[in-house]
Design a protein around this motif. Structure first.
Motif, PDB file in Angstrom:
ATOM      1  N   ALA A  42      26.568  35.721  45.250  1.00  0.00           N
ATOM      2  CA  ALA A  42      27.135  35.131  46.469  1.00  0.00           C
ATOM      3  C   ALA A  42      28.242  34.149  46.129  1.00  0.00           C
ATOM      4  N   ASP A  43      28.000  33.308  45.110  1.00  0.00           N
ATOM      5  CA  ASP A  43      29.018  32.329  44.710  1.00  0.00           C
ATOM      6  C   ASP A  43      30.289  33.014  44.232  1.00  0.00           C
ATOM      7  N   VAL A  44      30.128  34.038  43.413  1.00  0.00           N
ATOM      8  CA  VAL A  44      31.292  34.722  42.842  1.00  0.00           C
ATOM      9  C   VAL A  44      32.079  35.446  43.924  1.00  0.00           C
ATOM     10  N   SER A  45      31.394  36.182  44.781  1.00  0.00           N
ATOM     11  CA  SER A  45      32.093  36.953  45.812  1.00  0.00           C
ATOM     12  C   SER A  45      32.806  36.027  46.795  1.00  0.00           C
ATOM     13  N   ALA A  46      32.219  34.883  47.090  1.00  0.00           N
ATOM     14  CA  ALA A  46      32.836  33.945  48.028  1.00  0.00           C
ATOM     15  C   ALA A  46      34.078  33.280  47.450  1.00  0.00           C
ATOM     16  N   ALA A  47      34.201  33.272  46.138  1.00  0.00           N
ATOM     17  CA  ALA A  47      35.318  32.588  45.490  1.00  0.00           C
ATOM     18  C   ALA A  47      36.592  33.425  45.469  1.00  0.00           C
ATOM     19  N   PHE A  48      36.503  34.714  45.817  1.00  0.00           N
ATOM     20  CA  PHE A  48      37.666  35.594  45.740  1.00  0.00           C
ATOM     21  C   PHE A  48      37.749  36.488  46.978  1.00  0.00           C
ATOM     22  N   ASP A  49      38.926  36.532  47.587  1.00  0.00           N
ATOM     23  CA  ASP A  49      39.201  37.546  48.603  1.00  0.00           C
ATOM     24  C   ASP A  49      39.697  38.798  47.908  1.00  0.00           C
ATOM     25  N   GLU A  50      39.344  39.956  48.449  1.00  0.00           N
ATOM     26  CA  GLU A  50      39.768  41.215  47.855  1.00  0.00           C
ATOM     27  C   GLU A  50      40.825  41.887  48.723  1.00  0.00           C
ATOM     28  N   PRO A  51      41.778  42.582  48.106  1.00  0.00           N
ATOM     29  CA  PRO A  51      42.816  43.278  48.877  1.00  0.00           C
ATOM     30  C   PRO A  51      42.274  44.536  49.540  1.00  0.00           C
ATOM     31  N   LEU A  52      43.023  45.044  50.494  1.00  0.00           N
ATOM     32  CA  LEU A  52      42.640  46.275  51.178  1.00  0.00           C
ATOM     33  C   LEU A  52      43.880  47.119  51.398  1.00  0.00           C
ATOM     34  N   ASP A  53      43.729  48.420  51.193  1.00  0.00           N
ATOM     35  CA  ASP A  53      44.873  49.324  51.280  1.00  0.00           C
ATOM     36  C   ASP A  53      45.237  49.642  52.722  1.00  0.00           C
ATOM     37  N   ASN A  54      46.453  50.146  52.893  1.00  0.00           N
ATOM     38  CA  ASN A  54      46.990  50.433  54.217  1.00  0.00           C
ATOM     39  C   ASN A  54      46.165  51.437  55.005  1.00  0.00           C
ATOM     40  N   THR A  55      45.756  52.507  54.346  1.00  0.00           N
ATOM     41  CA  THR A  55      45.046  53.556  55.062  1.00  0.00           C
ATOM     42  C   THR A  55      43.722  53.060  55.613  1.00  0.00           C
ATOM     43  N   GLY A  73      38.293  49.754  49.612  1.00  0.00           N
ATOM     44  CA  GLY A  73      39.392  50.574  50.091  1.00  0.00           C
ATOM     45  C   GLY A  73      39.562  51.798  49.216  1.00  0.00           C
ATOM     46  N   VAL A  74      40.757  52.375  49.246  1.00  0.00           N
ATOM     47  CA  VAL A  74      41.044  53.596  48.488  1.00  0.00           C
ATOM     48  C   VAL A  74      42.298  53.377  47.644  1.00  0.00           C
ATOM     49  N   PRO A  75      42.164  53.500  46.305  1.00  0.00           N
ATOM     50  CA  PRO A  75      40.930  53.726  45.544  1.00  0.00           C
ATOM     51  C   PRO A  75      40.130  52.440  45.381  1.00  0.00           C
ATOM     52  N   ALA A  76      38.833  52.580  45.254  1.00  0.00           N
ATOM     53  CA  ALA A  76      37.959  51.417  45.152  1.00  0.00           C
ATOM     54  C   ALA A  76      38.234  50.597  43.900  1.00  0.00           C
ATOM     55  N   ALA A  77      38.741  51.229  42.856  1.00  0.00           N
ATOM     56  CA  ALA A  77      39.039  50.489  41.626  1.00  0.00           C
ATOM     57  C   ALA A  77      40.132  49.451  41.854  1.00  0.00           C
ATOM     58  N   ASN A  78      41.059  49.752  42.748  1.00  0.00           N
ATOM     59  CA  ASN A  78      42.138  48.820  43.060  1.00  0.00           C
ATOM     60  C   ASN A  78      41.832  47.933  44.254  1.00  0.00           C
ATOM     61  N   PHE A  79      40.966  48.429  45.139  1.00  0.00           N
ATOM     62  CA  PHE A  79      40.642  47.710  46.365  1.00  0.00           C
ATOM     63  C   PHE A  79      39.117  47.619  46.514  1.00  0.00           C
ATOM     64  N   PRO A  80      38.482  46.795  45.697  1.00  0.00           N
ATOM     65  CA  PRO A  80      37.025  46.707  45.727  1.00  0.00           C
ATOM     66  C   PRO A  80      36.509  46.029  46.994  1.00  0.00           C
ATOM     67  N   ALA A  81      35.233  46.187  47.249  1.00  0.00           N
ATOM     68  CA  ALA A  81      34.603  45.541  48.396  1.00  0.00           C
ATOM     69  C   ALA A  81      34.556  44.031  48.194  1.00  0.00           C
ATOM     70  N   GLU A  82      34.341  43.308  49.273  1.00  0.00           N
ATOM     71  CA  GLU A  82      34.260  41.849  49.192  1.00  0.00           C
ATOM     72  C   GLU A  82      33.062  41.387  48.367  1.00  0.00           C
ATOM     73  N   SER A  83      32.121  42.258  48.107  1.00  0.00           N
ATOM     74  CA  SER A  83      30.971  41.915  47.272  1.00  0.00           C
ATOM     75  C   SER A  83      31.285  42.008  45.782  1.00  0.00           C
ATOM     76  N   ASN A  84      32.515  42.278  45.446  1.00  0.00           N
ATOM     77  CA  ASN A  84      32.937  42.421  44.055  1.00  0.00           C
ATOM     78  C   ASN A  84      32.623  41.162  43.239  1.00  0.00           C
ATOM     79  N   ILE A  85      32.077  41.344  42.037  1.00  0.00           N
ATOM     80  CA  ILE A  85      31.776  40.205  41.166  1.00  0.00           C
ATOM     81  C   ILE A  85      32.541  40.265  39.852  1.00  0.00           C
ATOM     82  N   MET A  86      33.517  41.197  39.771  1.00  0.00           N
ATOM     83  CA  MET A  86      34.321  41.326  38.559  1.00  0.00           C
ATOM     84  C   MET A  86      35.765  40.942  38.842  1.00  0.00           C
ATOM     85  N   GLN A  87      36.336  40.123  37.965  1.00  0.00           N
ATOM     86  CA  GLN A  87      37.735  39.754  38.056  1.00  0.00           C
ATOM     87  C   GLN A  87      38.324  39.808  36.647  1.00  0.00           C
TER      88      GLN A  87
END
Length: 290
Positions: free
Chosen positions: A265-278, A235-249
């Motif tokens: 794959a294991d890491v990304s599946a373990a976390f849902d990522e937020p998405l901005d309104n826009t 999302g926007v900004p990506a630092a706050n709303f990373p893609a679902e492939s994110n592996i950093m928490q």
């Protein structure tokens, strides 16, 4: 729909709104005591949690704008499932008494409860109901319908998570005669929405939906499985709303940074990522006209 975030936003500009809603018994009694509890306990957050056409901006302020915004989202969701259940092209797959039809009818029933609640609360201020056009593809066949449903549900989970942090921990208004902790209830609702998303994904694995057995009930990486790719992107900004492939928490690279080695794959599946309104707004408007 994130009904509780809406109440939170209302209280920012009108601290007495919760009390006034509590006393709007003439409007809420139409649902009955049990219906009100169902509406609060089962309300999905929906793809429209960031769908902001009502006022054309990301922050809603006016009370009626916020409630009409919520009503718009619930009308959209209800229309999608209602049109699907009436579509001749889906009749062979959504037959009376089938598990598939039962699941979709249950989701539609949730949406209608929310529409009725918000319409009653707004009274004469309720906006006119628009006509929703999902195009020629959404209901062209069963597999396409479930692909659209996956996109709506997965986006809804992300959209809700993008707003959940705005709900105060100590907000305990009386709603329908019962005092509730909105953050607690909102988290319960979020889990229900995630279960809807998982069930739709499970339905896509069936033979009549194309036997897509590689689709998991959870999101792996940024795999879209035929749904619009922005649903799973940053999302926007990506630092706050990373893609679902994110592996950093929490600043840690979880594939290697916690004393063990895990696949991306294991890491990304373990976390849902937020998405901005826009971003959610743009996704929704790319597939729905109204």
């Amino acid at each position: 729909m994130n009904l509780f975030q809406i109440i939170t936003e209302l209280e920012k500009v009108d601290p007495e709104i919760a009390d006034r809603l509590t006393h709007r018994r003439s409007a809420l009694n139409a649902l009955g005591s049990f219906g009100k509890k169902v509406a609060l306990a089962a309300a999905p957050i929906a793809i429209g949690s960031a769908f902001n056409k009502a006022v054309g901006q990301n922050t809603l302020t006016a009370v009626n704008d916020v409630l009409n915004y919520a009503l718009l989202l619930e009308r959209l969701e209800y229309a999608f499932y209602d049109q699907a259940l009436r579509a001749p092209t889906l009749a062979a797959n959504l037959t009376s008494g089938s598990a598939a039809r039962g699941a979709i009818e249950t989701i539609r029933t949730h949406e209608l409860a929310h529409v009725n609640l918000l319409t009653a609360a707004l009274g004469s201020a309720a906006a006119a109901a628009p006509t929703f056009d999902f195009g020629t593809t959404a209901f062209s066949n069963y597999a396409s319908f479930l692909t659209f449903a996956q996109a709506f549900e997965d986006t809804g989970v992300r959209a809700y998570k993008g707003q959940a942090g705005n709900i105060p921990r100590t907000l305990n208004p009386t709603v329908g005669g019962t005092q509730v902790n909105l953050l607690t209830v909102a988290l319960q609702i979020h889990s229900v929405e995630a279960r809807h998303a998982a069930h739709i994904r499970y339905m896509r694995r069936g033979a009549t939906a194309g036997a897509q057995t590689t689709i998991m009930p959870w999101i792996v990486g940024a795999e879209s499985n035929g749904a619009p790719t922005p649903v799973y992107g940053a999302g926007v900004p990506a630092a706050n709303f990373p893609a679902e492939s994110n592996i950093m928490q929490a600043g840690l690279t979880l594939t290697t940074g916690i004393g063990a080695t895990y696949t991306e794959a294991d890491v990304s599946a373990a976390f849902d990522e937020p998405l901005d309104n826009t971003t959610v707004t743009n996704i929704a408007r790319s597939v729905v006209k109204f």
